[in-house]
Write a protein that holds these residues in place. Structure first.
Motif, short mmCIF file in Angstrom:
data_model
loop_
_atom_site.label_atom_id
_atom_site.label_comp_id
_atom_site.label_asym_id
_atom_site.label_seq_id
_atom_site.Cartn_x
_atom_site.Cartn_y
_atom_site.Cartn_z
N GLY A 123 -39.96 84.39 -17.21
CA GLY A 123 -39.94 85.11 -18.16
C GLY A 123 -38.78 84.77 -18.99
N ALA A 124 -38.33 85.80 -19.54
CA ALA A 124 -37.08 85.83 -20.38
C ALA A 124 -35.75 85.05 -19.99
CB ALA A 124 -36.88 87.45 -20.84
N ALA A 125 -35.77 85.54 -18.77
CA ALA A 125 -34.41 84.99 -17.92
C ALA A 125 -34.59 83.59 -17.11
CB ALA A 125 -33.78 85.94 -17.17
N ARG A 126 -35.51 82.66 -17.63
CA ARG A 126 -35.92 81.49 -16.91
C ARG A 126 -34.80 80.41 -17.02
NH1 ARG A 126 -39.77 82.29 -20.81
NH2 ARG A 126 -39.76 81.06 -22.18
N ASP A 127 -33.99 80.76 -17.90
CA ASP A 127 -32.77 79.65 -18.28
C ASP A 127 -31.42 79.90 -17.80
OD1 ASP A 127 -34.76 77.87 -19.50
OD2 ASP A 127 -34.69 78.85 -21.25
N VAL A 128 -31.31 81.04 -17.02
CA VAL A 128 -30.06 81.45 -16.72
C VAL A 128 -30.25 82.02 -15.11
CG1 VAL A 128 -29.67 82.74 -18.63
CG2 VAL A 128 -30.55 84.13 -16.70
N ASP A 129 -28.76 81.69 -14.54
CA ASP A 129 -28.62 82.07 -12.96
C ASP A 129 -28.29 83.40 -12.64
OD1 ASP A 129 -29.36 79.12 -12.54
OD2 ASP A 129 -27.37 78.67 -12.84
N ASP A 130 -27.73 84.11 -13.73
CA ASP A 130 -27.18 85.59 -13.32
C ASP A 130 -27.96 86.49 -14.50
OD1 ASP A 130 -24.66 85.04 -11.55
OD2 ASP A 130 -24.98 83.64 -12.84
N MET A 131 -28.66 87.51 -14.14
CA MET A 131 -29.34 88.50 -15.04
C MET A 131 -29.43 89.77 -14.60
SD MET A 131 -32.65 89.32 -14.19
CE MET A 131 -33.70 89.32 -15.41
N LEU A 132 -29.53 90.63 -15.25
CA LEU A 132 -30.01 92.14 -15.12
C LEU A 132 -31.14 92.62 -15.78
CD1 LEU A 132 -28.92 95.05 -14.25
CD2 LEU A 132 -27.61 95.06 -16.26
N LEU A 133 -31.88 92.97 -15.21
CA LEU A 133 -33.05 93.79 -15.63
C LEU A 133 -32.95 95.30 -15.74
CD1 LEU A 133 -35.94 93.44 -16.79
CD2 LEU A 133 -36.81 93.92 -14.26
N LEU A 134 -33.16 95.70 -16.91
CA LEU A 134 -33.19 97.29 -16.97
C LEU A 134 -34.63 97.58 -17.51
CD1 LEU A 134 -30.07 98.15 -19.05
CD2 LEU A 134 -30.50 98.32 -16.51
N THR A 135 -35.63 98.29 -16.65
CA THR A 135 -36.74 98.92 -17.00
C THR A 135 -36.53 100.34 -17.60
OG1 THR A 135 -37.28 99.71 -14.84
CG2 THR A 135 -37.85 97.33 -15.38
N LEU A 136 -37.00 100.60 -18.79
CA LEU A 136 -36.91 102.17 -19.31
C LEU A 136 -38.28 102.50 -19.42
CD1 LEU A 136 -34.49 101.10 -22.39
CD2 LEU A 136 -34.05 101.59 -19.93
N GLY A 137 -38.81 103.44 -18.38
CA GLY A 137 -39.96 104.05 -18.27
C GLY A 137 -39.66 105.48 -18.00
N THR A 138 -40.57 105.86 -17.04
CA THR A 138 -40.40 107.29 -16.52
C THR A 138 -38.77 107.52 -16.04
OG1 THR A 138 -42.60 107.56 -15.83
CG2 THR A 138 -40.88 109.14 -15.08
N GLY A 139 -38.42 106.66 -15.55
CA GLY A 139 -36.80 106.58 -15.26
C GLY A 139 -36.38 105.07 -15.64
N VAL A 140 -35.12 104.95 -15.14
CA VAL A 140 -34.59 103.70 -15.44
C VAL A 140 -34.60 102.89 -14.35
CG1 VAL A 140 -32.48 102.29 -16.23
CG2 VAL A 140 -33.08 104.36 -17.28
N GLY A 141 -35.03 101.84 -14.07
CA GLY A 141 -35.24 100.86 -12.83
C GLY A 141 -34.20 99.78 -13.07
N GLY A 142 -33.92 98.93 -12.20
CA GLY A 142 -32.87 97.67 -12.42
C GLY A 142 -33.38 96.78 -11.25
N GLY A 143 -32.91 95.50 -11.56
CA GLY A 143 -32.82 94.29 -10.72
C GLY A 143 -31.86 93.40 -11.21
N ILE A 144 -31.27 92.87 -10.16
CA ILE A 144 -29.99 92.05 -10.13
C ILE A 144 -30.14 90.87 -9.71
CG2 ILE A 144 -27.79 91.69 -9.71
CD1 ILE A 144 -27.43 94.99 -9.45
#
Length: 318
Positions: A123-144
């Motif tokens: 997806g959006a981060a396929r061209d990088v080696d380091d990324m942070l995902l923030l999911t703004l839904g009922t709460g805020v989730g994350g992936g590193i």
């Protein structure tokens, strides 16, 4: 990887996809999440997996593995759901239970981690080696992702970014603490503030009040977004507030992680630049070392609701 099944197990639905090695969704299936019963949930996952296996077999293929994305804490061994806030899982040996039912290798992963991996790989981060995902839904989730590795932490519970404390003695969070990030930068926060504005009788909230028939309980995040997209100032300001909190929290996280890219997903991301532009502006104002470092891009996720399934399937096929 070959063709794998990715399943996103949520509190109300179980969504599943058969995914090939390029991250393409070949077939999809869905079930309602059964009543709060671990055995019934596992059997529903097995049932939806079998449906997709038949669909893949009809194309002349086969399913190699199952990846299950779960909204909960997964132990470091990747075998047990230690705790899930919206499902009846407490120290649930989900990996073994599913392997017994489906007869395939199984990988279980936190849902936000799986979504981050999906965005990183396809997806959006396929061209990088380091990324942070923030999911703004009922709460805020994350992936590193750091150096192309999904960060799980010593106990499998890393990236619970929604519980970063941003307001001392702020709103009480469902985790029990006060002032957590997700109390200000989530869909729940958006709805809470919109309902308070309408309930207070503010003339500024006239359009929102009209659209919900004067009943604040009928306001949803989707409705607020729709009204904002039509140009309503009050709804726009509500989304700007969520965006500002998102940017400020992201700046604090960037000070620790220094990612190449921040990807924003979840239901609130449907508002697009109504949320992302305020987030970028706040991020630029609060980023440590601003003026002496490259501004980290903040972009919208590309895979939508399929991110967790695609990520889980890819992890299962690795």
């Amino acid at each position: 990887m070959g063709i794998c099944v990715g399943v996103d197990i949520g509190g109300t639905k179980i969504a599943a996809s058969a995914v090939d090695g390029q991250g393409r969704v070949l077939h999809q299936a869905r079930r309602e999440t059964p009543a709060q019963d671990p055995d019934l949930i596992a059997r529903a996952v097995a049932d939806v997996t079998e449906e997709l296996h038949r669909a893949v077999a009809a194309d002349g293929g086969s399913v190699a593995a199952l990846g299950a994305a779960c909204a909960g804490f997964i132990d470091q061994a990747g075998e047990t759901v230690v705790f899930a806030p919206n499902l009846a899982w407490r120290d649930e040996p989900l990996k073994a239970r599913l392997e017994d039912l489906v007869g395939l290798p199984v990988v279980i992963e936190n849902d936000a981690n799986a979504a981050a991996w999906g965005e990183f790989r396809f997806g959006a981060a396929r061209d990088v080696d380091d990324m942070l995902l923030l999911t703004l839904g009922t709460g805020v989730g994350g992936g590193i992702i750091v150096d192309s590795v999904l960060m799980r932490g010593a106990h499998g519970m890393a990236a619970e970014v929604g519980h970063l404390r941003v307001v001392p003695d702020g709103h009480r969070c469902g985790c029990g603490n006060k002032g957590c990030f997700e109390m200000y930068a989530s869909g729940s926060a958006l709805v809470r503030e919109a309902r308070a504005l309408v309930a207070g009788g503010s003339p500024h909230a006239g359009t929102l009040s009209d659209r919900c028939g004067g009943d604040p309980a009928r306001l949803t995040g989707q409705l607020v977004t729709e009204v904002a997209q039509e140009g309503d100032p009050a709804a726009t300001e509500l989304l700007e507030d969520v965006g500002r909190w998102t940017g400020e929290g992201a700046a604090s996280l960037a000070a620790v992680l220094d990612p190449a890219l921040i990807v924003v997903g979840g239901g609130v991301s449907a508002a697009g630049d109504l949320v992302l532009e305020p987030a970028r502006n706040a991020f630029g104002r609060h980023l440590t070392g601003r003026g002496h470092r490259e501004i980290i891009p903040i972009v919208r996720a590309e895979l939508g609701n399929a991110a967790g399934m695609i990520g889980a399937a890819d992890l299962a096929g690795a």
